[in-house]
Scaffold this motif. Sequence first.
Motif, PDB file in Angstrom:
ATOM      1  N   ARG A 177       0.826  -1.207   0.000  1.00  0.00           N
ATOM      2  CA  ARG A 177       0.000   0.000   0.000  1.00  0.00           C
ATOM      3  C   ARG A 177       0.856   1.251   0.000  1.00  0.00           C
ATOM      4  O   ARG A 177       0.520   2.244  -0.666  1.00  0.00           O
ATOM      5  CB  ARG A 177      -0.952  -0.018   1.205  1.00  0.00           C
ATOM      6  CG  ARG A 177      -2.092  -1.026   1.068  1.00  0.00           C
ATOM      7  CD  ARG A 177      -3.172  -0.789   2.119  1.00  0.00           C
ATOM      8  NE  ARG A 177      -2.682  -1.011   3.475  1.00  0.00           N
ATOM      9  CZ  ARG A 177      -2.671  -2.188   4.074  1.00  0.00           C
ATOM     10  NH1 ARG A 177      -3.116  -3.269   3.441  1.00  0.00           N
ATOM     11  NH2 ARG A 177      -2.222  -2.309   5.309  1.00  0.00           N
ATOM     12  N   VAL A 178       1.956   1.232   0.728  1.00  0.00           N
ATOM     13  CA  VAL A 178       2.866   2.379   0.734  1.00  0.00           C
ATOM     14  C   VAL A 178       3.373   2.657  -0.676  1.00  0.00           C
ATOM     15  O   VAL A 178       3.336   3.790  -1.165  1.00  0.00           O
ATOM     16  CB  VAL A 178       4.048   2.138   1.700  1.00  0.00           C
ATOM     17  CG1 VAL A 178       5.138   3.183   1.480  1.00  0.00           C
ATOM     18  CG2 VAL A 178       3.578   2.183   3.145  1.00  0.00           C
ATOM     19  N   VAL A 179       3.871   1.612  -1.343  1.00  0.00           N
ATOM     20  CA  VAL A 179       4.426   1.796  -2.685  1.00  0.00           C
ATOM     21  C   VAL A 179       3.364   2.339  -3.629  1.00  0.00           C
ATOM     22  O   VAL A 179       3.595   3.325  -4.352  1.00  0.00           O
ATOM     23  CB  VAL A 179       4.994   0.469  -3.232  1.00  0.00           C
ATOM     24  CG1 VAL A 179       5.481   0.650  -4.668  1.00  0.00           C
ATOM     25  CG2 VAL A 179       6.147  -0.018  -2.345  1.00  0.00           C
ATOM     26  N   ARG A 180       2.191   1.742  -3.628  1.00  0.00           N
ATOM     27  CA  ARG A 180       1.148   2.161  -4.568  1.00  0.00           C
ATOM     28  C   ARG A 180       0.663   3.577  -4.269  1.00  0.00           C
ATOM     29  O   ARG A 180       0.401   4.358  -5.190  1.00  0.00           O
ATOM     30  CB  ARG A 180      -0.009   1.160  -4.524  1.00  0.00           C
ATOM     31  CG  ARG A 180       0.378  -0.180  -5.119  1.00  0.00           C
ATOM     32  CD  ARG A 180      -0.659  -1.254  -4.871  1.00  0.00           C
ATOM     33  NE  ARG A 180      -0.201  -2.543  -5.389  1.00  0.00           N
ATOM     34  CZ  ARG A 180      -0.807  -3.691  -5.161  1.00  0.00           C
ATOM     35  NH1 ARG A 180      -1.905  -3.734  -4.409  1.00  0.00           N
ATOM     36  NH2 ARG A 180      -0.327  -4.816  -5.656  1.00  0.00           N
ATOM     37  N   HIS A 181       0.554   3.893  -2.993  1.00  0.00           N
ATOM     38  CA  HIS A 181       0.122   5.248  -2.643  1.00  0.00           C
ATOM     39  C   HIS A 181       1.138   6.286  -3.099  1.00  0.00           C
ATOM     40  O   HIS A 181       0.781   7.308  -3.698  1.00  0.00           O
ATOM     41  CB  HIS A 181      -0.094   5.368  -1.136  1.00  0.00           C
ATOM     42  CG  HIS A 181      -0.395   6.765  -0.697  1.00  0.00           C
ATOM     43  ND1 HIS A 181      -1.603   7.378  -0.927  1.00  0.00           N
ATOM     44  CD2 HIS A 181       0.383   7.697  -0.078  1.00  0.00           C
ATOM     45  CE1 HIS A 181      -1.570   8.608  -0.461  1.00  0.00           C
ATOM     46  NE2 HIS A 181      -0.375   8.826   0.051  1.00  0.00           N
ATOM     47  N   VAL A 182       2.415   6.031  -2.820  1.00  0.00           N
ATOM     48  CA  VAL A 182       3.449   7.002  -3.192  1.00  0.00           C
ATOM     49  C   VAL A 182       3.513   7.158  -4.712  1.00  0.00           C
ATOM     50  O   VAL A 182       3.609   8.272  -5.233  1.00  0.00           O
ATOM     51  CB  VAL A 182       4.816   6.587  -2.613  1.00  0.00           C
ATOM     52  CG1 VAL A 182       5.934   7.472  -3.154  1.00  0.00           C
ATOM     53  CG2 VAL A 182       4.786   6.676  -1.085  1.00  0.00           C
ATOM     54  N   LEU A 183       3.438   6.056  -5.446  1.00  0.00           N
ATOM     55  CA  LEU A 183       3.447   6.159  -6.903  1.00  0.00           C
ATOM     56  C   LEU A 183       2.239   6.944  -7.408  1.00  0.00           C
ATOM     57  O   LEU A 183       2.310   7.618  -8.441  1.00  0.00           O
ATOM     58  CB  LEU A 183       3.473   4.769  -7.532  1.00  0.00           C
ATOM     59  CG  LEU A 183       4.730   3.931  -7.288  1.00  0.00           C
ATOM     60  CD1 LEU A 183       4.639   2.605  -8.035  1.00  0.00           C
ATOM     61  CD2 LEU A 183       5.989   4.675  -7.686  1.00  0.00           C
ATOM     62  N   GLY A 184       1.145   6.898  -6.655  1.00  0.00           N
ATOM     63  CA  GLY A 184      -0.055   7.614  -7.049  1.00  0.00           C
ATOM     64  C   GLY A 184       0.000   9.114  -6.818  1.00  0.00           C
ATOM     65  O   GLY A 184      -0.909   9.834  -7.242  1.00  0.00           O
ATOM     66  N   THR A 185       1.051   9.590  -6.161  1.00  0.00           N
ATOM     67  CA  THR A 185       1.172  11.036  -5.925  1.00  0.00           C
ATOM     68  C   THR A 185       1.791  11.765  -7.112  1.00  0.00           C
ATOM     69  O   THR A 185       1.910  12.988  -7.084  1.00  0.00           O
ATOM     70  CB  THR A 185       2.022  11.320  -4.677  1.00  0.00           C
ATOM     71  OG1 THR A 185       3.361  10.852  -4.887  1.00  0.00           O
ATOM     72  CG2 THR A 185       1.431  10.657  -3.446  1.00  0.00           C
TER      73      THR A 185
END
Length: 309
Positions: A33-41
């Motif tokens: 979730r961390v990786v996907r959230h950060v990539l989504g920024t």
Amino acid sequence: MSGVPEPPVRGVSPVLQVPFTEDGAVDVPGFHRVVRHVLGTGVRSVMFPGFASEFHKLDEPERARLTAILLAETAAADDVAAIVAVQDHATLLAVARAVAVVEAGADLVNLLPPHFLAPSRRAVLAHVGAVLAAVAPTPVVLQYAPAETGTSLDAPALSALAREHPNLRLVKVEASPPGALIAELAEGDPPLPAVEGYAGVQLPDAFRRGAVGTQPGCSFTEIYVEIWRRFAEGEHVGGEELHRRLLPYISYWMLDQELIIAAEKLISVRRGLFESPHCREPGYRLDREETAMVGRFLAEFEDLLPPPD
């Protein structure tokens, strides 16, 4: 600045954190979730593992598994570079790890020079040169963090390395203050682009002096993205104002590396990225006022920090 080559990364390049469960195990779904959230920024690169990832508290299987998750996620994303870090003290091990992460799909290598027991300057430069040669032509980011490592390097030495090894493409400057070295690197032969670290405490000065990016932690990436956008688009007053609002928090948290790790984990938990703010011991325990400070931070920046998808 016209002589500085196009950097391999630009803008905000967060260092990913590693969530743990309350009993200290790696929270693998939480890391996803961390990786996907950060990539989504909207960032164009991410780095792992760094000090913010508690790399020194991960065993080899954990580190390998998390790196594989990151590389799988970035491989599926368009125009996002994965920067994988190498911190091994022994040159033999650093070379082997660097080659392995490149073979696994890393776009860049982040190299932290050896520092345990104060190796000589000659030994440090030989170590860095060996890693650069082993992974050429893959771009390498050299992490210069003298406060954390005690390593002493300067612009002439770094320029000399870049002349011998053209894949030294970027320097992460965490000197305090970073600005003078950033400017000196840009004027060197060859010019070397630099990113600023240290949670962005000196981000406005670093930008004015030619930094091409910033590499903070990842729990409030959106704030850094907005600050960088304002500066990059010429909205300097707005960028300064937003940074001025952020500065009381990051300047306090950066008084201790374990403190900012603990604060960022609590921020991520309260934003819904993962369930536990646990840090493996030895770590920093936020007291009542420091916990309240996180609450004030989230309230102040609520408009820039939406819940994760």
